[in-house]
Motif scaffolding. Structure first.
Motif, PDB file in Angstrom:
ATOM      1  N   GLY A   1       1.016  12.665  37.379  1.00  0.00           N
ATOM      2  CA  GLY A   1       1.930  11.868  38.197  1.00  0.00           C
ATOM      3  C   GLY A   1       2.758  10.913  37.350  1.00  0.00           C
ATOM      4  O   GLY A   1       3.940  10.706  37.603  1.00  0.00           O
ATOM      5  N   ALA A   2       2.121  10.332  36.325  1.00  0.00           N
ATOM      6  CA  ALA A   2       2.802   9.314  35.514  1.00  0.00           C
ATOM      7  C   ALA A   2       3.649   9.917  34.397  1.00  0.00           C
ATOM      8  O   ALA A   2       4.412   9.199  33.745  1.00  0.00           O
ATOM      9  N   CYS A   3       3.514  11.234  34.187  1.00  0.00           N
ATOM     10  CA  CYS A   3       4.163  11.836  33.007  1.00  0.00           C
ATOM     11  C   CYS A   3       5.638  12.150  33.269  1.00  0.00           C
ATOM     12  O   CYS A   3       5.977  12.946  34.141  1.00  0.00           O
ATOM     13  N   VAL A   4       6.501  11.537  32.495  1.00  0.00           N
ATOM     14  CA  VAL A   4       7.940  11.821  32.564  1.00  0.00           C
ATOM     15  C   VAL A   4       8.183  13.176  31.905  1.00  0.00           C
ATOM     16  O   VAL A   4       8.793  14.072  32.486  1.00  0.00           O
ATOM     17  N   ALA A   5       7.669  13.330  30.695  1.00  0.00           N
ATOM     18  CA  ALA A   5       7.821  14.599  29.962  1.00  0.00           C
ATOM     19  C   ALA A   5       6.617  14.772  29.049  1.00  0.00           C
ATOM     20  O   ALA A   5       6.108  13.786  28.497  1.00  0.00           O
ATOM     21  N   HIS A   6       6.154  16.015  28.931  1.00  0.00           N
ATOM     22  CA  HIS A   6       5.048  16.307  28.009  1.00  0.00           C
ATOM     23  C   HIS A   6       5.587  17.219  26.912  1.00  0.00           C
ATOM     24  O   HIS A   6       6.097  18.304  27.206  1.00  0.00           O
ATOM     25  N   GLN A   7       5.533  16.756  25.693  1.00  0.00           N
ATOM     26  CA  GLN A   7       6.089  17.471  24.545  1.00  0.00           C
ATOM     27  C   GLN A   7       7.496  17.971  24.851  1.00  0.00           C
ATOM     28  O   GLN A   7       7.842  19.128  24.623  1.00  0.00           O
ATOM     29  N   GLY A   8       8.296  17.072  25.442  1.00  0.00           N
ATOM     30  CA  GLY A   8       9.713  17.379  25.684  1.00  0.00           C
ATOM     31  C   GLY A   8      10.016  18.039  27.008  1.00  0.00           C
ATOM     32  O   GLY A   8      11.180  18.143  27.388  1.00  0.00           O
ATOM     33  N   LYS A   9       8.998  18.483  27.739  1.00  0.00           N
ATOM     34  CA  LYS A   9       9.261  19.184  29.022  1.00  0.00           C
ATOM     35  C   LYS A   9       8.915  18.285  30.204  1.00  0.00           C
ATOM     36  O   LYS A   9       7.849  17.674  30.220  1.00  0.00           O
ATOM     37  N   PRO A  10       9.830  18.204  31.208  1.00  0.00           N
ATOM     38  CA  PRO A  10       9.560  17.317  32.338  1.00  0.00           C
ATOM     39  C   PRO A  10       8.316  17.723  33.097  1.00  0.00           C
ATOM     40  O   PRO A  10       8.018  18.910  33.204  1.00  0.00           O
ATOM     41  N   VAL A  11       7.579  16.747  33.612  1.00  0.00           N
ATOM     42  CA  VAL A  11       6.345  17.035  34.351  1.00  0.00           C
ATOM     43  C   VAL A  11       6.456  16.517  35.792  1.00  0.00           C
ATOM     44  O   VAL A  11       6.401  17.293  36.732  1.00  0.00           O
ATOM     45  N   ASN A  12       6.639  15.200  35.976  1.00  0.00           N
ATOM     46  CA  ASN A  12       6.736  14.652  37.333  1.00  0.00           C
ATOM     47  C   ASN A  12       7.903  15.347  38.047  1.00  0.00           C
ATOM     48  O   ASN A  12       9.023  15.384  37.533  1.00  0.00           O
ATOM     49  N   PRO A  13       7.674  15.918  39.243  1.00  0.00           N
ATOM     50  CA  PRO A  13       8.722  16.707  39.911  1.00  0.00           C
ATOM     51  C   PRO A  13       9.998  15.914  40.208  1.00  0.00           C
ATOM     52  O   PRO A  13      11.098  16.454  40.098  1.00  0.00           O
ATOM     53  N   ARG A  14       9.845  14.623  40.554  1.00  0.00           N
ATOM     54  CA  ARG A  14      11.067  13.831  40.829  1.00  0.00           C
ATOM     55  C   ARG A  14      11.889  13.654  39.561  1.00  0.00           C
ATOM     56  O   ARG A  14      13.113  13.692  39.574  1.00  0.00           O
ATOM     57  N   VAL A  15      11.180  13.453  38.452  1.00  0.00           N
ATOM     58  CA  VAL A  15      11.872  13.287  37.171  1.00  0.00           C
ATOM     59  C   VAL A  15      12.527  14.614  36.785  1.00  0.00           C
ATOM     60  O   VAL A  15      13.677  14.648  36.330  1.00  0.00           O
ATOM     61  N   ALA A  16      11.804  15.727  36.994  1.00  0.00           N
ATOM     62  CA  ALA A  16      12.332  17.046  36.612  1.00  0.00           C
ATOM     63  C   ALA A  16      13.645  17.305  37.355  1.00  0.00           C
ATOM     64  O   ALA A  16      14.631  17.778  36.765  1.00  0.00           O
TER      65      ALA A  16
END
Ligand code: NAD
Length: 381
Positions: free
Chosen positions: A357-372
């Motif tokens: 939930g808190a992850c904006v991006a993991h190793q450059g790839k978006p994670v949180n759906p709203r951020v993605a």
């Protein structure tokens, strides 16, 4: 693994991401800690205190950026700093991914893994990591003191030989974390307090603090957006709130306004007419200023005098109480680190709902759906 702490570079920032007391358990696990000289200066913590806790202090900011595997911060590092991060480093802080995502692109592309304190899910397990609540608590408290300091009257009712001094009347708009703390602080100072919130559930909390809850008939519409937050209202429903606010402003010495809807600009609730209706010498503190403000006259970051009313629009009140703000934030960060530092090593398990939930991006790839979703728009522009 190397953990780095920078001296925060945003203008006016006095907080630090981790205090020496929070480092001990990390260092005991075998984590090396590199601190930028002067990092704790703003909240009265010396380089010596960090060294005594087992950290190494350096004036070489670039070397911290180049070497840190883990970088807890208060605010997102500037673009220039992001470009110098160690590839695949993990950065944790108030990164503002929903309102300033473009400013994170250099770090995302580096690539890095970014965790945003704003996105930590508000579930019971993550309560000890809820830095938004910590900072809202500090801001609500300080807003009342700032208003009391400017008000040409006293807050408590006093019965003296020279007569009675009436109590100040305080009106709090938005009874979430900041608003409730503002109510409690104003009550402790002896003011008479009224409060308004669109969430009916806030009423009981307001009353339990000895304040009066002002109800507005919104025609039975849903005002809860999930997770304890408010929903975005229609113009018609907002107007009913605006009418109540204008009426209440006319007898309020102080208004503290805190209304927010997550991921949206702050609702405009206070009309010019409400400010003009306030008694001369009264004070309005717009805590929603970072989101544009609740008052239509607010200029974020500026203090204005409007017809004898002082309108404050502080952008970073927690930085004015740096010791307790850093203390609380440091503990929130340490608790979050407990999820990703195991026996001194970084272990990022993205199946954990708090991390995902808190992850904006993991190793450059978006994670949180709203951020993605937002990232698609930001990258296209
Ligand atoms: P927030 O900062 O998003 O908003 C502040 C307040 O503004 C809220 O109470 C909201 O209802 C109110 N508001 C929004 N639009 C408004 C409008 N048009 N008119 C009047 N008021 C309006 O919210 P917050 O303070 O961060 O938290 C809100 C609630 O979330 C808390 O009261 C609490 O119940 C809940 N919460 C839960 C957890 C958890 O861990 N479960 C943690 C913190 C907060």
């Amino acid at each position: 693994m190397l953990l780095g702490i920078l001296k925060e570079s945003a203008p006016g920032e006095t907080r630090v991401a981790l205090l020496p007391g929070s480092l001990k358990s990390l260092i005991a696990q075998g984590t090396s800690v590199l601190i930028e000289a002067g990092a704790g200066e703003g909240c009265g913590v010396s380089d010596r205190a960090y060294m005594d806790a087992g950290a190494t202090v350096t004036a070489d900011r670039a070397s911290i950026l180049a070497q840190a595997d883990l970088l807890p911060v208060v605010n997102a590092p500037a673009a220039e700093d992001q470009g110098r991060l160690k590839p695949n480093a993990v950065v944790i802080g108030f990164l503002r991914p929903l309102d300033a995502l473009a400013a994170l692109l250099p770090a995302i592309e580096r690539p890095t893994t970014l965790f945003s304190m704003e996105l930590v899910p508000r579930i019971t397990r993550a309560q000890s990591m809820d830095a938004l609540s910590s900072m809202a608590t500090v801001a609500g408290y300080k807003a009342v003191l700032s208003a009391a300091d400017r008000l040409p009257r006293m807050f408590p009712m006093l019965m003296t030989a020279a007569g009675t001094v009436p109590p100040a009347k305080v009106f709090v708009i938005g009874a979430g974390v900041a608003g409730l703390q503002a109510i409690a602080t104003a009550r402790r100072l002896g003011a008479v307090v009224e409060a308004y919130d669109v969430r009916a559930a806030a009423g009981e909390q307001v009353r339990s603090l000895g304040a009066k809850f002002l109800d507005v008939d919104l025609g039975g519409i849903n005002t809860e957006g999930g997770g304890g937050y408010a929903a975005e209202l229609t113009e018609e429903a907002l107007d009913r709130g605006r009418d109540l606010i204008t009426k209440t402003a006319a007898h309020s010495d102080v208004i503290i306004t805190t209304a927010q809807v997550p991921g949206r600009p702050a609702p405009r609730l206070i009309r010019r007419a409400a400010v003009e209706a306030m008694p001369p010498g009264s004070v309005l503190v717009d805590l929603a200023a970072p989101g544009g403000g609740n008052c239509e006259l607010t200029r974020p970051g500026e203090t204005q005098q409007i017809n004898g009313v002082t309108l404050l629009a502080p952008m970073n009140l927690p930085a004015e109480v740096p010791v307790d703000a850093s203390n609380l934030y440091s503990r929130n960060v340490l608790n979050f680190l407990g999820l990703i530092v195991k026996k001194g090593e970084l272990v990022v398990d993205m199946t954990d709902e708090v991390l995902a939930g808190a992850c904006v991006a993991h190793q450059g790839k978006p994670v949180n759906p709203r951020v993605a979703k937002l990232l698609e728009t930001v990258s296209a522009t």
